[in-house]
Design a protein around this motif. Structure first.
Motif, PDB file in Angstrom:
ATOM      1  N   VAL A  64       5.120  11.874  -1.878  1.00 28.60           N
ATOM      2  CA  VAL A  64       4.837  11.125  -3.107  1.00 28.60           C
ATOM      3  C   VAL A  64       3.469  11.507  -3.649  1.00 28.60           C
ATOM      4  N   LEU A  65       2.477  11.600  -2.762  1.00 26.67           N
ATOM      5  CA  LEU A  65       1.131  11.975  -3.192  1.00 26.67           C
ATOM      6  C   LEU A  65       1.134  13.341  -3.881  1.00 26.67           C
ATOM      7  N   LEU A  66       1.808  14.302  -3.292  1.00 26.91           N
ATOM      8  CA  LEU A  66       1.822  15.645  -3.865  1.00 26.91           C
ATOM      9  C   LEU A  66       2.517  15.654  -5.219  1.00 26.91           C
TER      10      LEU A  66
ATOM     11  N   TYR B  74       0.789  -1.223   0.000  1.00 23.71           N
ATOM     12  CA  TYR B  74       0.000   0.000   0.000  1.00 23.71           C
ATOM     13  C   TYR B  74       0.826   1.279   0.000  1.00 23.71           C
ATOM     14  N   THR B  75       2.140   1.172  -0.029  1.00 25.19           N
ATOM     15  CA  THR B  75       2.980   2.364   0.148  1.00 25.19           C
ATOM     16  C   THR B  75       4.048   2.501  -0.934  1.00 25.19           C
ATOM     17  N   TYR B  76       4.611   3.715  -0.972  1.00 27.89           N
ATOM     18  CA  TYR B  76       5.825   3.986  -1.731  1.00 27.89           C
ATOM     19  C   TYR B  76       6.973   4.149  -0.743  1.00 27.89           C
ATOM     20  N   GLU B  77       8.166   4.060  -1.249  1.00 34.25           N
ATOM     21  CA  GLU B  77       9.322   4.270  -0.400  1.00 34.25           C
ATOM     22  C   GLU B  77       9.499   5.758  -0.146  1.00 34.25           C
TER      23      GLU B  77
ATOM     24  N   GLY C 215      -6.566   3.342   2.591  1.00 32.70           N
ATOM     25  CA  GLY C 215      -7.066   4.610   2.070  1.00 32.70           C
ATOM     26  C   GLY C 215      -5.978   5.394   1.368  1.00 32.70           C
ATOM     27  N   LEU C 216      -4.775   5.325   1.918  1.00 32.96           N
ATOM     28  CA  LEU C 216      -3.621   5.956   1.259  1.00 32.96           C
ATOM     29  C   LEU C 216      -3.410   5.348  -0.123  1.00 32.96           C
ATOM     30  N   PHE C 217      -3.482   4.013  -0.218  1.00 32.62           N
ATOM     31  CA  PHE C 217      -3.285   3.366  -1.515  1.00 32.62           C
ATOM     32  C   PHE C 217      -4.370   3.776  -2.501  1.00 32.62           C
ATOM     33  N   VAL C 218      -5.611   3.898  -2.025  1.00 36.47           N
ATOM     34  CA  VAL C 218      -6.699   4.338  -2.910  1.00 36.47           C
ATOM     35  C   VAL C 218      -6.352   5.695  -3.526  1.00 36.47           C
ATOM     36  N   LEU C 219      -5.791   6.596  -2.735  1.00 40.57           N
ATOM     37  CA  LEU C 219      -5.397   7.904  -3.272  1.00 40.57           C
ATOM     38  C   LEU C 219      -4.251   7.765  -4.267  1.00 40.57           C
ATOM     39  N   HIS C 220      -3.294   6.878  -3.973  1.00 41.81           N
ATOM     40  CA  HIS C 220      -2.223   6.621  -4.944  1.00 41.81           C
ATOM     41  C   HIS C 220      -2.808   6.173  -6.276  1.00 41.81           C
ATOM     42  N   ALA C 221      -3.777   5.256  -6.226  1.00 38.16           N
ATOM     43  CA  ALA C 221      -4.396   4.743  -7.453  1.00 38.16           C
ATOM     44  C   ALA C 221      -5.119   5.855  -8.202  1.00 38.16           C
ATOM     45  N   LEU C 222      -5.863   6.672  -7.472  1.00 33.27           N
ATOM     46  CA  LEU C 222      -6.602   7.764  -8.104  1.00 33.27           C
ATOM     47  C   LEU C 222      -5.667   8.749  -8.793  1.00 33.27           C
ATOM     48  N   LEU C 223      -4.580   9.094  -8.126  1.00 36.91           N
ATOM     49  CA  LEU C 223      -3.687  10.120  -8.661  1.00 36.91           C
ATOM     50  C   LEU C 223      -2.818   9.609  -9.799  1.00 36.91           C
ATOM     51  N   SER C 224      -2.505   8.334  -9.800  1.00 38.10           N
ATOM     52  CA  SER C 224      -1.592   7.817 -10.823  1.00 38.10           C
ATOM     53  C   SER C 224      -2.314   7.109 -11.969  1.00 38.10           C
TER      54      SER C 224
ATOM     55  N   GLY D  43       7.144   0.189  -0.166  1.00 41.18           N
ATOM     56  CA  GLY D  43       7.540   0.599  -1.502  1.00 41.18           C
ATOM     57  C   GLY D  43       6.950  -0.189  -2.653  1.00 41.18           C
ATOM     58  N   GLY D  44       5.923  -1.029  -2.421  1.00 37.97           N
ATOM     59  CA  GLY D  44       5.423  -1.883  -3.491  1.00 37.97           C
ATOM     60  C   GLY D  44       4.118  -1.442  -4.122  1.00 37.97           C
ATOM     61  N   ALA D  45       3.704  -0.178  -3.930  1.00 38.07           N
ATOM     62  CA  ALA D  45       2.377   0.256  -4.393  1.00 38.07           C
ATOM     63  C   ALA D  45       2.202   0.110  -5.902  1.00 38.07           C
ATOM     64  N   ASP D  46       3.211   0.470  -6.681  1.00 43.71           N
ATOM     65  CA  ASP D  46       3.074   0.348  -8.137  1.00 43.71           C
ATOM     66  C   ASP D  46       2.899  -1.106  -8.564  1.00 43.71           C
ATOM     67  N   GLN D  47       3.675  -1.982  -7.949  1.00 44.87           N
ATOM     68  CA  GLN D  47       3.575  -3.410  -8.283  1.00 44.87           C
ATOM     69  C   GLN D  47       2.204  -3.949  -7.888  1.00 44.87           C
ATOM     70  N   PHE D  48       1.697  -3.533  -6.733  1.00 45.96           N
ATOM     71  CA  PHE D  48       0.383  -4.001  -6.284  1.00 45.96           C
ATOM     72  C   PHE D  48      -0.715  -3.465  -7.201  1.00 45.96           C
ATOM     73  N   LEU D  49      -0.595  -2.225  -7.634  1.00 45.94           N
ATOM     74  CA  LEU D  49      -1.588  -1.668  -8.559  1.00 45.94           C
ATOM     75  C   LEU D  49      -1.537  -2.397  -9.898  1.00 45.94           C
ATOM     76  N   ASP D  50      -0.351  -2.784 -10.341  1.00 46.71           N
ATOM     77  CA  ASP D  50      -0.232  -3.607 -11.553  1.00 46.71           C
ATOM     78  C   ASP D  50      -0.986  -4.926 -11.377  1.00 46.71           C
ATOM     79  N   PHE D  51      -0.841  -5.550 -10.208  1.00 43.16           N
ATOM     80  CA  PHE D  51      -1.549  -6.803  -9.940  1.00 43.16           C
ATOM     81  C   PHE D  51      -3.057  -6.602 -10.045  1.00 43.16           C
ATOM     82  N   LEU D  52      -3.568  -5.538  -9.442  1.00 46.30           N
ATOM     83  CA  LEU D  52      -5.006  -5.283  -9.491  1.00 46.30           C
ATOM     84  C   LEU D  52      -5.480  -5.055 -10.919  1.00 46.30           C
TER      85      LEU D  52
END
Length: 273
Positions: free
Chosen positions: A186-188, A97-100, A156-165, A119-128
């Motif tokens: 990272v979010l900003l 759910y996070t970035y580094e 909830g943090l990851f949901v925002l990562h997904a929305l923004l990216s 630090g695996g948020a991008d990889q997890f979003l790829d999985f989804l």
């Protein structure tokens, strides 16, 4: 247990499977409504921390969707993403759910130890996006125009990562008590790049929430959420419709059942296209 005549309780019309992605194992929990699916398919809710809240959300939909004209909740397929654990949470969520970010940006661990690997948020979003969603859409009657992602706290943090990216990945984004302070830099940075992703056909609804008792000035969750909503709403030509709710007398944990009840209404409501 003294007697052997007890049987395990199984929630009706629920299924599970194990999926692996880049050597990481996920336990997927799926619930399917008993109703005949609409021609377009059922709305889908992709639920993070499935070990802790899959059953709660499944039962909430099963009860409330019996009278959608009164409750505003329509039958939906729930896809819980969890891990190999009997507990409500697994340390692997910290990575997924996070970035580094620098250690200096993280809050102190109340246990006095280092936080798990992150630090695996991008990889997890790829999985989804590239593994889980296509498989669910292949096996179940899904309305691909009404898919939601639901997460609480780090989820909830990851949901925002997904929305923004990747704002096109889902149509509903539900971020409960989002830990914005955790990966704020990272979010900003991602938020600055979001306008370039807002195509004219994009129609996204985002809901950020907190419990009233969380607003204790430690992490400024309410202030940061409201500021983000204002910025998201001002981008583009209204492609992102963002809103905020605060639930009275609820803390970081007790808010979850309330959030689920409101979140399923937000995720399944009918909107004009």
């Amino acid at each position: 247990m003294k007697s052997t005549d007890y049987q395990a309780v199984v929630i009706p019309r629920t299924y599970s499977k194990i999926m692996t992605y880049n050597e990481r194992e996920y336990h997927i929990f799926i619930s399917v409504p008993a109703e005949t699916p609409p021609e377009s398919g059922f709305p889908a809710i992709y639920l993070l921390d499935g070990n802790s809240v899959f059953a709660t959300m499944t039962e909430a939909i099963r009860i409330q969707s019996r009278g959608p004209e009164r409750t505003g909740v329509y039958p939906a397929i729930v896809v819980g993403i969890g891990y190999s654990t009997d507990g409500p949470f697994h340390p692997a969520r910290f990575y997924d759910y996070t970035y580094e970010v620098p250690v200096s940006e993280l809050p102190g661990n109340p246990k006095g130890t280092d936080w798990p690997q992150m630090g695996g948020a991008d990889q997890f979003l790829d999985f989804l996006e590239y593994e889980l969603k296509p498989r669910i859409e292949q096996d179940f009657p899904i309305d691909r125009t009404q898919q939601a992602i639901f997460g609480h706290s780090l989820g909830g943090l990851f949901v925002l990562h997904a929305l923004l990216s990747r704002p096109h990945a889902f149509q509903r984004y539900i971020a409960g008590s989002p830990s914005i302070h955790w990966n704020e830099s990272v979010l900003l940075a991602k938020e600055l790049q979001l306008p370039s992703l807002l195509t004219e056909d994009l129609d996204v609804h985002a809901l950020l929430t907190i419990g009233e008792l969380e607003n204790d000035s430690r992490f400024f969750v309410k202030e940061k959420s409201l500021a983000m909503i204002e910025r998201l709403s001002s981008m583009g030509h209204g492609q992102i419709k963002a809103s905020f709710k605060e639930y009275p007398d609820e803390n970081h944990s007790s808010v979850l059942p309330v959030l689920i009840s409101q979140g399923i209404k937000f995720a399944t409501k009918k909107t004009a296209r």
